[in-house]
Design a protein around this motif. Structure first.
Motif, mmCIF file in Angstrom:
data_model
loop_
_atom_site.group_PDB
_atom_site.id
_atom_site.type_symbol
_atom_site.label_atom_id
_atom_site.label_comp_id
_atom_site.label_asym_id
_atom_site.label_seq_id
_atom_site.Cartn_x
_atom_site.Cartn_y
_atom_site.Cartn_z
ATOM 1 N N SER A 180 0.806 -1.218 0.000
ATOM 2 C CA SER A 180 0.000 0.000 0.000
ATOM 3 C C SER A 180 0.842 1.271 0.000
ATOM 4 N N LEU A 263 -5.213 8.536 -2.535
ATOM 5 C CA LEU A 263 -4.097 8.024 -1.744
ATOM 6 C C LEU A 263 -3.793 8.845 -0.500
ATOM 7 N N ARG A 266 -0.363 8.662 1.643
ATOM 8 C CA ARG A 266 0.453 7.565 1.118
ATOM 9 C C ARG A 266 1.204 7.982 -0.150
ATOM 10 N N GLU A 302 -13.420 0.133 -1.696
ATOM 11 C CA GLU A 302 -12.983 1.353 -1.010
ATOM 12 C C GLU A 302 -12.639 1.121 0.451
ATOM 13 N N ARG A 307 -4.395 -2.136 0.787
ATOM 14 C CA ARG A 307 -4.506 -1.523 -0.524
ATOM 15 C C ARG A 307 -3.357 -1.925 -1.433
ATOM 16 N N ASP A 312 -6.473 0.721 -5.133
ATOM 17 C CA ASP A 312 -6.484 2.166 -4.885
ATOM 18 C C ASP A 312 -7.255 2.928 -5.953
ATOM 19 N N SER A 313 -7.252 2.439 -7.182
ATOM 20 C CA SER A 313 -7.994 3.125 -8.247
ATOM 21 C C SER A 313 -9.457 2.700 -8.292
#
Length: 483
Positions: A180, A263, A266, A302, A307, A312-313
């Motif tokens: 992640s 993000l 991150r 979500e 992740r 993430d997308s």
């Protein structure tokens, strides 16, 4: 002047593209400008072998292949090897395009400080790049810093399927890593390394050497699975996470807005000093294009940690719509020949980044090798000819629409070592017989490409195949390494 304590010139030049300017000729490509470059691509690690010859130190891929560690200083034998190669290419009328990092890096850097997870690598990479510019830049006029960082960073730090095999243990089978965060940290340090290398070239070498520098990105075209607003938004998100992740910082000086939104902390921060070096840090952009996929919304991900890039997308990808494949399957199985995507991808970059100078730095077709097939059947690669021919037609169309594309390179000249797929995946226009002294045999695609470059008539694949079969029936002679 070393990468950490290690520099070995057998890995100094990670990949070459051999390009030849082609005169206007009567053929489907007659609309291509006379100065348009055509060529074929290769990669040092995938072609050269000799992992421990002439003082070459080990790369992270040598280590990944379970070969013992070794290091060394800059090696004059290696310098001589690449000087001879560059000189011979120029003597034959070919212009080398040189990539500084094509996936592999010294294993010593991984051992010393964690390679791409440590920003120290940016300074080491800049020193390494400076050595290359100094030794070869009087003859090399096209440099790229990295090949496909948006491939080797995710598979190295998200899935762990490539070196250094880092990922979240809960996602994949890795002993260490964090899927992640680490892909974004490693990618950030790579962008820093790119910016530093470009800065060195422009300050110290470009004016005198008269060359150009850029980066090569792996591109995928994404179509929405349906016309729903959710899938259209998913398509835009995955374009940002895959295609724009590295291009936005290099062209615009910042990560895509959607990446910031999804993000948060991150995603590393691009400082003002780094932004100053990153923005506009290219003379050209290389696009490697092979495949397209359908994108569909995965908003249900979500709140489902841990992740990774695709989670993430909030997007999932598929090869089919209503049971119909988007294109012709290649090997590796994740690759699909979708020629029309090359036009759409070029136009996407043209629109998003104000029509930058582009090269189609890789395009081709991979098939699964079968040692049991007769040799003539191995050489009959009509599928490769059709895929490349159709891709060129869509590329020519994008140029007519105003895209500033200056060249096209086939991957690849020879069947070679295709990373985790080894020698099972065949992309070459020349077949290599690994059971008979590495004898080389031109495939149908090699004859077709030669005719294409010579401006001969626009023959259909069947006509080439007929000529090819007549020429080789009972007369399959290898092309030796000396030829």
């Amino acid at each position: 002047m070393a990468l950490g304590k290690t520099i070995y010139v057998a890995a100094l030049i990670s990949s070459f593209v051999y390009a030849v300017a082609v005169n206007n000729a009567e053929f489907t490509r007659k609309a291509f400008p006379s100065e348009f470059l055509f060529g074929v691509a290769s990669s040092a690690y995938q072609y050269e072998g000799a992992y421990a010859e002439d003082g070459k130190g080990l790369s992270n891929w040598d280590w990944f292949s379970h070969i013992s560690e070794g290091t060394g200083e800059i090696n004059e034998k290696g310098v001589r090897y690449y000087n001879d190669l560059i000189n011979e290419l120029l003597n034959k009328g070919m212009q080398p395009f040189v990539t500084l990092c094509h996936y592999d890096i010294p294993q010593a850097l991984e051992d010393q400080y964690g390679s791409w997870l440590n920003q120290r690598i940016a300074d080491d990479f800049a020193r390494y790049a400076e050595a290359c510019f100094e030794m070869f830049g009087d003859r090399v006029k096209y440099w790229t810093t990295f090949n496909e960082p948006n491939v080797f960073i995710p598979v190295g730090y998200e899935t762990g399927s490539y070196p250094p095999q880092r990922c979240s243990a809960s996602l994949w089978n890795c002993s260490a890593g964090n899927s992640s965060t680490e892909p974004y940290i490693a990618g950030h340090n790579l962008l820093r390394a790119h910016a530093y290398a470009v800065d060195v070239y422009r300050r110290k070498f470009q004016a005198d050497q008269g060359g150009f520098i850029g980066i090569v990105i792996s591109t995928l075209w994404f179509e929405p699975l349906t016309n729903s607003s959710e899938d259209l938004e998913a398509k835009d998100r995955i374009h940002a996470f895959h295609n724009a992740w590295y291009l936005d910082p290099i062209v615009l000086g910042e990560y895509p807005t959607i990446m910031h939104k999804f993000l948060g902390t991150r995603l590393p921060t691009i400082t003002e000093d780094l932004r100053h070096k990153l923005r506009g840090s290219f003379d050209f952009i290389g696009l490697n294009y092979y495949s397209a996929l359908y994108a569909t919304s995965a908003s249900y991900l979500e709140n489902s940690p841990p992740r990774n890039i695709y989670r993430d997308s909030l997007t999932t990808l598929t090869e089919e719509r209503d049971g119909i494949p988007i294109g012709n399957q290649m090997y590796p199985p994740s690759m699909i020949c979708v020629p029309y995507g090359i036009e759409k991808m070029v136009n996407y970059v043209k629109t998003r980044y104000s029509n930058p100078l582009l090269f189609l730095s890789e395009n081709g077709f991979g098939n699964k090798g079968n040692d049991n097939l007769p040799l003539l059947q191995k050489l009959n690669d009509t599928f490769r000819v059709e895929c490349i021919q159709n891709a060129l037609k869509y590329l020519e169309k994008s140029i007519r629409q105003g895209a500033d594309v200056r060249g096209y390179f086939v991957w690849s000249l020879l069947d070679n070592f295709e990373w985790v797929f080894g020698y099972t995946s065949k992309f070459g226009m020349y077949h290599i017989d690994f059971t008979d002294g590495l004898q080389r045999y031109p495939k149908l695609s090699a004859y077709w490409y030669r005719n294409f470059l010579q401006g001969k008539s626009e023959s259909h694949t069947e006509e080439f195949l007929t000529d090819f079969t007549k020429k080789h029936a009972g007369n399959l002679n290898p092309i030796t390494a000396e030829a």
